[in-house]
Design a protein around this motif. Structure first.
Motif, mmCIF file in Angstrom:
data_model
loop_
_atom_site.group_PDB
_atom_site.id
_atom_site.type_symbol
_atom_site.label_atom_id
_atom_site.label_comp_id
_atom_site.label_asym_id
_atom_site.label_seq_id
_atom_site.Cartn_x
_atom_site.Cartn_y
_atom_site.Cartn_z
ATOM 1 N N ILE A 180 43.431 -54.867 47.232
ATOM 2 C CA ILE A 180 42.632 -55.779 48.056
ATOM 3 C C ILE A 180 43.572 -56.841 48.597
ATOM 4 O O ILE A 180 44.194 -57.570 47.826
ATOM 5 C CB ILE A 180 41.493 -56.425 47.236
ATOM 6 N N VAL A 181 43.671 -56.903 49.929
ATOM 7 C CA VAL A 181 44.588 -57.842 50.570
ATOM 8 C C VAL A 181 43.772 -58.956 51.216
ATOM 9 O O VAL A 181 43.001 -58.720 52.152
ATOM 10 C CB VAL A 181 45.468 -57.152 51.627
ATOM 11 N N SER A 182 43.934 -60.152 50.710
ATOM 12 C CA SER A 182 43.225 -61.316 51.245
ATOM 13 C C SER A 182 44.022 -61.938 52.389
ATOM 14 O O SER A 182 45.191 -62.285 52.228
ATOM 15 C CB SER A 182 43.023 -62.363 50.147
ATOM 16 N N HIS A 183 43.350 -62.060 53.533
ATOM 17 C CA HIS A 183 43.887 -62.823 54.664
ATOM 18 C C HIS A 183 43.021 -64.064 54.878
ATOM 19 O O HIS A 183 42.945 -64.600 55.984
ATOM 20 C CB HIS A 183 43.894 -61.960 55.927
ATOM 21 N N LEU A 184 42.369 -64.515 53.819
ATOM 22 C CA LEU A 184 41.414 -65.621 53.886
ATOM 23 C C LEU A 184 42.134 -66.962 53.880
ATOM 24 O O LEU A 184 43.254 -67.082 53.385
ATOM 25 C CB LEU A 184 40.453 -65.544 52.700
ATOM 26 N N ALA A 185 41.466 -67.963 54.426
ATOM 27 C CA ALA A 185 42.001 -69.326 54.407
ATOM 28 C C ALA A 185 41.608 -69.982 53.087
ATOM 29 O O ALA A 185 40.422 -70.177 52.808
ATOM 30 C CB ALA A 185 41.455 -70.128 55.587
ATOM 31 N N ILE A 186 42.590 -70.319 52.276
ATOM 32 C CA ILE A 186 42.344 -70.911 50.963
ATOM 33 C C ILE A 186 41.657 -72.273 51.117
ATOM 34 O O ILE A 186 42.056 -73.098 51.928
ATOM 35 C CB ILE A 186 43.664 -71.087 50.197
ATOM 36 N N SER A 187 40.609 -72.480 50.296
ATOM 37 C CA SER A 187 39.904 -73.774 50.288
ATOM 38 C C SER A 187 39.185 -73.899 48.952
ATOM 39 O O SER A 187 39.021 -72.924 48.216
ATOM 40 C CB SER A 187 38.893 -73.857 51.435
ATOM 41 N N TRP A 188 38.729 -75.117 48.649
ATOM 42 C CA TRP A 188 37.968 -75.318 47.412
ATOM 43 C C TRP A 188 36.675 -74.506 47.438
ATOM 44 O O TRP A 188 36.241 -73.980 46.410
ATOM 45 C CB TRP A 188 37.668 -76.802 47.212
ATOM 46 N N ARG A 189 36.060 -74.383 48.605
ATOM 47 C CA ARG A 189 34.815 -73.615 48.705
ATOM 48 C C ARG A 189 35.049 -72.135 48.432
ATOM 49 O O ARG A 189 34.149 -71.429 47.977
ATOM 50 C CB ARG A 189 34.203 -73.793 50.098
ATOM 51 N N LEU A 190 36.258 -71.661 48.720
ATOM 52 C CA LEU A 190 36.561 -70.250 48.529
ATOM 53 C C LEU A 190 36.887 -69.915 47.077
ATOM 54 O O LEU A 190 36.784 -68.756 46.665
ATOM 55 C CB LEU A 190 37.742 -69.851 49.427
ATOM 56 N N LEU A 191 37.254 -70.911 46.293
ATOM 57 C CA LEU A 191 37.754 -70.665 44.945
ATOM 58 C C LEU A 191 36.784 -69.868 44.070
ATOM 59 O O LEU A 191 37.206 -68.923 43.369
ATOM 60 C CB LEU A 191 38.118 -71.996 44.290
ATOM 61 N N PRO A 192 35.470 -70.166 44.053
ATOM 62 C CA PRO A 192 34.556 -69.350 43.236
ATOM 63 C C PRO A 192 34.542 -67.883 43.659
ATOM 64 O O PRO A 192 34.462 -66.990 42.805
ATOM 65 C CB PRO A 192 33.189 -70.009 43.462
ATOM 66 N N LEU A 193 34.624 -67.634 44.960
ATOM 67 C CA LEU A 193 34.647 -66.251 45.434
ATOM 68 C C LEU A 193 35.899 -65.533 44.939
ATOM 69 O O LEU A 193 35.839 -64.368 44.527
ATOM 70 C CB LEU A 193 34.564 -66.214 46.966
ATOM 71 N N LEU A 194 37.045 -66.207 44.969
ATOM 72 C CA LEU A 194 38.286 -65.582 44.507
ATOM 73 C C LEU A 194 38.223 -65.277 43.012
ATOM 74 O O LEU A 194 38.688 -64.223 42.565
ATOM 75 C CB LEU A 194 39.471 -66.490 44.815
ATOM 76 N N ALA A 195 37.654 -66.207 42.252
ATOM 77 C CA ALA A 195 37.520 -65.968 40.810
ATOM 78 C C ALA A 195 36.598 -64.776 40.547
ATOM 79 O O ALA A 195 36.894 -63.918 39.694
ATOM 80 C CB ALA A 195 36.981 -67.221 40.124
ATOM 81 N N ALA A 196 35.491 -64.691 41.284
ATOM 82 C CA ALA A 196 34.573 -63.564 41.123
ATOM 83 C C ALA A 196 35.231 -62.260 41.569
ATOM 84 O O ALA A 196 35.005 -61.199 40.961
ATOM 85 C CB ALA A 196 33.297 -63.814 41.930
ATOM 86 N N LEU A 197 36.044 -62.331 42.601
ATOM 87 C CA LEU A 197 36.755 -61.144 43.077
ATOM 88 C C LEU A 197 37.649 -60.578 41.984
ATOM 89 O O LEU A 197 37.698 -59.363 41.769
ATOM 90 C CB LEU A 197 37.587 -61.510 44.314
ATOM 91 N N ARG A 198 38.330 -61.475 41.277
ATOM 92 C CA ARG A 198 39.223 -61.027 40.204
ATOM 93 C C ARG A 198 38.423 -60.408 39.048
ATOM 94 O O ARG A 198 38.795 -59.353 38.512
ATOM 95 C CB ARG A 198 40.050 -62.221 39.710
ATOM 96 N N VAL A 199 37.318 -61.046 38.672
ATOM 97 C CA VAL A 199 36.528 -60.567 37.548
ATOM 98 C C VAL A 199 35.859 -59.229 37.861
ATOM 99 O O VAL A 199 35.814 -58.326 37.007
ATOM 100 C CB VAL A 199 35.459 -61.618 37.162
ATOM 101 N N MET A 200 35.337 -59.076 39.064
ATOM 102 C CA MET A 200 34.555 -57.891 39.407
ATOM 103 C C MET A 200 35.411 -56.721 39.879
ATOM 104 O O MET A 200 34.886 -55.620 40.113
ATOM 105 C CB MET A 200 33.508 -58.245 40.464
ATOM 106 N N ASN A 201 36.723 -56.933 40.032
ATOM 107 C CA ASN A 201 37.623 -55.862 40.459
ATOM 108 C C ASN A 201 38.838 -55.821 39.536
ATOM 109 O O ASN A 201 39.972 -56.019 39.972
ATOM 110 C CB ASN A 201 38.043 -56.073 41.914
ATOM 111 N N PRO A 202 38.594 -55.571 38.250
ATOM 112 C CA PRO A 202 39.669 -55.710 37.265
ATOM 113 C C PRO A 202 40.794 -54.702 37.408
ATOM 114 O O PRO A 202 41.908 -54.940 36.944
ATOM 115 C CB PRO A 202 38.937 -55.540 35.926
ATOM 116 N N THR A 203 40.541 -53.565 38.047
ATOM 117 C CA THR A 203 41.584 -52.543 38.171
ATOM 118 C C THR A 203 42.300 -52.585 39.505
ATOM 119 O O THR A 203 43.285 -51.870 39.702
ATOM 120 C CB THR A 203 40.983 -51.142 37.980
ATOM 121 N N ALA A 204 41.831 -53.397 40.428
ATOM 122 C CA ALA A 204 42.445 -53.462 41.752
ATOM 123 C C ALA A 204 43.633 -54.428 41.755
ATOM 124 O O ALA A 204 43.645 -55.426 41.022
ATOM 125 C CB ALA A 204 41.417 -53.908 42.789
#
Length: 329
Positions: free
Chosen positions: A57-81
């Motif tokens: 999974i390649v993120s081209h997203l703009a990092i922000s405080w609002r994005l941080l929960p999504l990134l954390a959930a991305l890591r948890v829900m895609n443990p093998t990626a």
């Protein structure tokens, strides 16, 4: 041979440098032979995008405080990626000019980058800044300069004679420094030179006001065909206040045009390949640089710039896709 599934996350699909780079990644044969690419648009303010059916999974997203929960959930829900973030936006000069609470901003970057297995800097200068500031673990940091297809630019006929028409290409926003460029250009008295400005943006009215009365300055609008725009130019100038890399630079050099760049961020990466540095901010350094550019004798005929940006880009990404994952923090 097993084909790797790669999903690219974006939060802005409007035409621009990031989408052009992603399009190149998704279509260039060197990378499509190794991977099956797909695009997933992430709406801003979402807290989770769920499970993504991908090996990388390649993120081209703009990092922000609002994005941080999504990134954390991305890591948890895609443990093998394998999670990779490409930093298209933030640089040393951006931070100096736009970030008031620098320690807080630094904490945001460290927290966000730690959620990825790999972080890609799009220029050596940006990579040095990320490493020197301690925002990314050295083992997780990769420098892969951005790229697009350049063959059509290489096929352009080289300019003949001295420089007469220069171009500035990009969004009409404060970042690009077109206000400084216009003011510097207007200090030149030669009636036979021209400045073509390609792009759209919030500063268009301001820039048109700055250029008012100087019929040598032409606003060309959005360049839907960048190759055709380049064909009309003898040289390109990049007066940016900050710039992670600058695709226009490699297009200019591939087309055999002269290139002037500000002494900022990733623009300095282009100096070894033929760009000329404008060392100093403000109107006077740019006025002097433009005077030298227009006064320079015609270039002798010779072999075109030979650096193969596309092969380097593909080789670096293939190496990253296929290399072992190093556990993140």
């Amino acid at each position: 041979m097993t084909v790797i599934r790669v999903t690219h996350l974006v939060d802005d699909t409007t035409a621009g440098g990031v989408m052009r780079v992603i399009s190149h990644m998704m279509t260039t044969p060197d990378l499509t032979r190794e991977a099956d690419h797909s695009l997933l648009e992430v709406k801003r303010n979402r807290l989770c995008i769920g499970r993504v059916e991908a090996d990388v999974i390649v993120s081209h997203l703009a990092i922000s405080w609002r994005l941080l929960p999504l990134l954390a959930a991305l890591r948890v829900m895609n443990p093998t990626a394998r999670l990779v973030h490409v930093e298209h936006s933030y640089t040393k000069c951006f931070t100096a000019l736009n970030v008031r609470r620098k320690r807080r901003f630094g904490a945001l970057l460290k927290l966000s980058y730690a959620l990825f297995h790999d972080v890609v800097a799009v220029s050596a200068a940006q990579g040095k800044w990320l490493r020197d500031e301690g925002f990314v673990r050295p083992a997780a940091l990769h420098v892969i300069p951005s790229c697009v297809g350049l063959s059509a630019f290489r096929e352009l006929a080289p300019p003949e004679g001295a420089v007469k028409t220069i171009g500035a290409i990009g969004r009409l926003e404060p970042q690009k420094g077109f206000d400084i460029l216009i003011k510097a250009f207007r200090e030149l008295s030669d009636p036979g030179i021209a400045l073509h400005i390609y792009g759209q943006g919030a500063e268009e009215t301001l820039l048109r006001d700055l250029a008012a009365g100087d019929h040598r300055i032409h606003f060309k609008g959005f360049a839907s065909d960048p190759v055709a725009a380049m064909a009309d130019l003898d040289a390109v100038v990049m007066s940016s206040r900050w710039e992670a890399y600058g695709l226009v630079a490699i297009e200019t050099l591939a087309a055999g045009r002269r290139l002037l760049v500000s002494n900022v961020d990733g623009l300095t990466d282009h100096l070894p390949h033929g760009a000329a540095l404008v060392d100093g901010a403000g109107i006077k350094p740019w006025q002097s640089a433009l005077e030298e550019l227009f006064a320079a004798p015609p270039r002798p005929r010779g072999p075109r710039h030979a650096h193969n940006y596309e092969s380097h880009f593909s080789d670096c990404w293939k190496s990253l896709f296929l290399s072992p994952v190093i556990a993140s923090q």
